[in-house]
Design a protein around this motif. Structure first.
Motif, PDB file in Angstrom:
ATOM      1  N   LYS A  26     -14.735   4.574   5.734  1.00 50.51           N
ATOM      2  CA  LYS A  26     -15.494   5.241   4.826  1.00 50.51           C
ATOM      3  C   LYS A  26     -14.852   5.163   3.398  1.00 50.51           C
ATOM      4  O   LYS A  26     -15.352   5.644   2.459  1.00 50.51           O
ATOM      5  CB  LYS A  26     -15.917   6.516   5.258  1.00 50.51           C
ATOM      6  N   MET A  28     -12.183   6.590   2.374  1.00 49.05           N
ATOM      7  CA  MET A  28     -11.877   8.074   1.825  1.00 49.05           C
ATOM      8  C   MET A  28     -10.256   7.896   1.364  1.00 49.05           C
ATOM      9  O   MET A  28      -9.726   6.788   1.653  1.00 49.05           O
ATOM     10  CB  MET A  28     -11.849   9.051   3.181  1.00 49.05           C
ATOM     11  N   ASP A  29     -10.039   9.008   0.794  1.00 50.27           N
ATOM     12  CA  ASP A  29      -8.690   9.107   0.192  1.00 50.27           C
ATOM     13  C   ASP A  29      -7.551   9.623   1.136  1.00 50.27           C
ATOM     14  O   ASP A  29      -8.332   9.894   2.386  1.00 50.27           O
ATOM     15  CB  ASP A  29      -8.396  10.016  -1.127  1.00 50.27           C
ATOM     16  N   VAL A  31      -6.022  12.363   1.801  1.00 44.63           N
ATOM     17  CA  VAL A  31      -6.144  13.727   2.280  1.00 44.63           C
ATOM     18  C   VAL A  31      -7.617  13.595   3.387  1.00 44.63           C
ATOM     19  O   VAL A  31      -7.685  14.292   4.232  1.00 44.63           O
ATOM     20  CB  VAL A  31      -6.784  14.832   1.245  1.00 44.63           C
ATOM     21  N   GLY A  32      -8.313  12.786   3.082  1.00 43.71           N
ATOM     22  CA  GLY A  32      -9.429  12.409   3.864  1.00 43.71           C
ATOM     23  C   GLY A  32      -9.042  11.898   5.374  1.00 43.71           C
ATOM     24  O   GLY A  32      -9.569  12.323   6.345  1.00 43.71           O
ATOM     25  N   PHE A  35      -7.385  14.564   7.267  1.00 45.02           N
ATOM     26  CA  PHE A  35      -8.346  15.609   7.687  1.00 45.02           C
ATOM     27  C   PHE A  35      -9.043  15.112   8.747  1.00 45.02           C
ATOM     28  O   PHE A  35      -9.306  15.523  10.025  1.00 45.02           O
ATOM     29  CB  PHE A  35      -9.548  15.720   6.552  1.00 45.02           C
ATOM     30  N   LEU A  36      -9.804  13.811   8.694  1.00 41.69           N
ATOM     31  CA  LEU A  36     -10.356  13.145   9.987  1.00 41.69           C
ATOM     32  C   LEU A  36      -9.481  13.038  11.300  1.00 41.69           C
ATOM     33  O   LEU A  36      -9.775  13.039  12.443  1.00 41.69           O
ATOM     34  CB  LEU A  36     -11.116  12.074   9.508  1.00 41.69           C
ATOM     35  N   LEU A  65      -0.199  19.821  14.670  1.00 51.44           N
ATOM     36  CA  LEU A  65      -0.681  19.417  13.476  1.00 51.44           C
ATOM     37  C   LEU A  65       0.219  18.462  12.768  1.00 51.44           C
ATOM     38  O   LEU A  65      -0.462  17.414  12.146  1.00 51.44           O
ATOM     39  CB  LEU A  65      -0.636  20.583  12.570  1.00 51.44           C
ATOM     40  N   LEU A  66       1.413  18.137  13.005  1.00 50.39           N
ATOM     41  CA  LEU A  66       2.291  17.293  12.439  1.00 50.39           C
ATOM     42  C   LEU A  66       1.877  15.929  12.987  1.00 50.39           C
ATOM     43  O   LEU A  66       2.104  14.935  12.157  1.00 50.39           O
ATOM     44  CB  LEU A  66       4.008  17.658  12.597  1.00 50.39           C
ATOM     45  N   ILE A 136     -19.107  13.584  11.758  1.00 51.28           N
ATOM     46  CA  ILE A 136     -18.761  13.698  10.226  1.00 51.28           C
ATOM     47  C   ILE A 136     -18.566  12.470   9.556  1.00 51.28           C
ATOM     48  O   ILE A 136     -18.835  12.250   8.164  1.00 51.28           O
ATOM     49  CB  ILE A 136     -17.106  14.377  10.336  1.00 51.28           C
ATOM     50  N   ALA A 137     -18.208  11.242  10.169  1.00 51.49           N
ATOM     51  CA  ALA A 137     -18.320  10.062   9.417  1.00 51.49           C
ATOM     52  C   ALA A 137     -19.450   9.621   9.182  1.00 51.49           C
ATOM     53  O   ALA A 137     -19.954   8.497   8.686  1.00 51.49           O
ATOM     54  CB  ALA A 137     -17.395   8.972   9.969  1.00 51.49           C
TER      55      ALA A 137
END
Lengths: 192, 192, 192
Positions: A26, A28-29, A31-32, A35-36, A65-66, A136-137
Motif C-alpha cells: 500500500k 505506506m510510510d 510508521v505505517g 503499525f500494521l 512490541l519490540l 485494515i489494508a
C-alpha cells in the motif's frame, strides 16, 4: 506451556512481517509499516487473552512490541528487494498461522482445560491477525482465497490438543501440530 | 434473566446459520462454514461480555460452540438445496438480530442496572455478529443496505428495557421486545 | 490524568461527529447516524480499556453515550448544509485523532507505567475508531490514504510520553502532544 514459547515468537514475528508487507503493497510510510506489523503480530493473541480473561501478553512482556516493531522496520528496508511481495506475504502468513494456531490452542487448553475451547482459541488466534491485516489494508481477507486456510489452522489446533490429551510431551505436541497445519497450508499454496 | 435464555439460543443459532450461508456464497470448504458460523454466532455476545467484564458465555458453557458448529454443518448440507441463499441469510439474520438485541439488552440491564447501557448493549450485540460476518466474507455490511436494520435493533432493546422498567415479567418483556424488533425489520425486508 | 480529560471529551465527540458524517454519506436513517457516531466515538477507547483491563469508560460514565449520541443527532440536522461532507469528516477526524492519541497514551502511561505500552495505546486509540467507522461504512480505511495519519498519531503519543517523562505538568504535556499530532496531520491534509 513453556515448550510452546518459541512457536509464539515465531508466529508473532512472522505475522508482523506479513503485516509490514501489506503496508509495503500500500506504499505506506515507515510508521505505517510498524503499525500494521504490530497490529497483525499481536492482534490474534490479544483477542485470545481478552476472551480467556488473562493479562494481554504484550502488556505483560513488552519484548513483543519490540519484536513486532523490529519486524516492521526490517521489512521496510528489505521489501523493495523482493520480487513478489504477495507471495512472501502468503508464505510468512502460512508459517505464522501454523505456529500461532498451535500456541493459541495450547494456551486455551492450559487455562480452560477444555479441548473444544482450546481448538476454538487456536483457530481464532491463527486467523484473526490475518483478518485484521487484510481488513485494515483493504484487501480481500486471506480466508476468502480458495486455498485451504481455516482448515489448516483447525487441523493444527486439533492435532496439538489430541497429542496433549494422549499424554505426549509438550515439544512433541507442538511439533506435530505445527507440522500438520503448515504441511496442509503449504501444500495448498504450492499446488492450489 | 432466565426468561430470555431461549432467545439467546435462537439468536446464536440463527446468526451462525447466516454466517454459514455467507460461507456458502463464497464457496468455502466445510471448516470455513463452521468457522464463519461460530464467529457470526458468538461474535456479538463475546464483545458484549468483554465490555460488561463478565466471563465470555461460550467459554463458560461450551454448548454454544456445539450449537454454532452444528448450524454450520447443517447449512453445509442444505445450502445447495436453497433457491436464494442471500434471501435466507437476510431472514435468518432478521430473527437472530431481534433475539440477540433483546437478550443483549436484558443482560446489560441485569448487570449494570443502567437503561442506557442496556440499550447500547442490545444494539451492539444485535449488529456486531452481522458486521463480523460481512467483513470477513468481504461483503458490504448489512447495515449499509437501505432496509431499516440498526433501528429495528434499537427498537427491540428500547421496548425490552421499557417493559422491564414498568415491571412486566421477563417473558412478556422478551416477547414484546422481540416482536417489535422483528416486526419492523421483517416489514422493511418484505416491503423495503 | 485530570489535565487530559477535556481532550478525551473533544476526541470522543469529534470522532462521533465524523462517524455520523460517514452515515450521512451512506444516506442512513437517524438511528444509523447515532449508531455510527457512538461506535466511532467510543470504539478506540473501548479497545484501550479492555486491553488495559480497566472498566470500559462509557459503562462507568454514561455521559459519553449522551455526548456521542448527541453528536450523531446534531450532524443529522446539519450535514445537509455542508458543502463537502468528506472534507469535514477528515478535519474532524484530524482533531479527534490528536486528542484521542494523547489521552490514550496518558491513560496507558498512568496505568502501566511503561512508555512503550503508552505509545502503543495512544496509536491504537487514535486509529481504531476511524478504522471501525470506515470498515462498517464500507469505505477504504483512512489509514490507507496517502496523507500522514498513523505517523501523526504516533508523534502525538511520543511527545506526550516524553513530556511526562521529563516532568512537565500534565496540561503542558497534553497541549504539546496535541499540537504535534494535529500540526503534522493538518499540514498533510492542507498540503498533501
Amino acid at each position: 506451556m513453556s515448550g510452546f514459547v518459541y512457536l509464539d515468537f515465531i508466529g508473532v514475528a512472522l505475522f508482523a512481517a506479513s503485516g509490514a508487507l501489506a503496508a509495503s503493497r500500500k506504499q505506506m510510510d515507515i510508521v505505517g509499516f510498524i503499525f500494521l506489523a504490530v497490529v497483525t503480530g499481536v492482534g490474534g493473541g490479544t483477542v485470545r487473552d481478552l476472551i480467556l480473561d488473562v493479562p494481554v501478553f504484550w502488556v505483560e512482556m513488552q519484548t513483543y512490541l519490540l519484536v513486532t516493531a523490529g519486524a516492521g522496520v526490517a521489512v521496510y528496508f528489505t521489501a523493495p528487494l523482493l520480487e513478489s511481495r504477495y507471495a512472501w506475504l502468503l508464505w510468512l502468513d502460512a508459517v505464522a498461522l501454523a505456529a500461532y494456531a498451535v500456541f493459541g490452542a495450547a494456551k486455551g487448553f492450559a487455562i480452560t482445560g477444555s479441548p473444544m475451547v482450546a481448538v476454538a482459541m487456536g483457530m481464532l488466534t491463527g486467523c484473526f491477525g490475518g483478518i485484521l491485516r487484510d481488513v485494515i489494508a483493504g484487501e480481500p481477507t486471506v480466508l476468502m482465497r480458495r486455498e485451504i486456510y481455516v482448515s489448516a489452522t483447525a487441523l493444527g489446533a486439533v492435532v496439538m490438543v489430541a497429542a496433549a490429551l494422549i499424554g505426549l510431551p509438550d515439544p512433541v505436541a507442538a511439533v506435530l501440530g505445527f507440522a500438520a497445519a503448515f504441511g496442509v497450508r503449504a501444500g495448498a499454496l504450492a499446488y492450489g
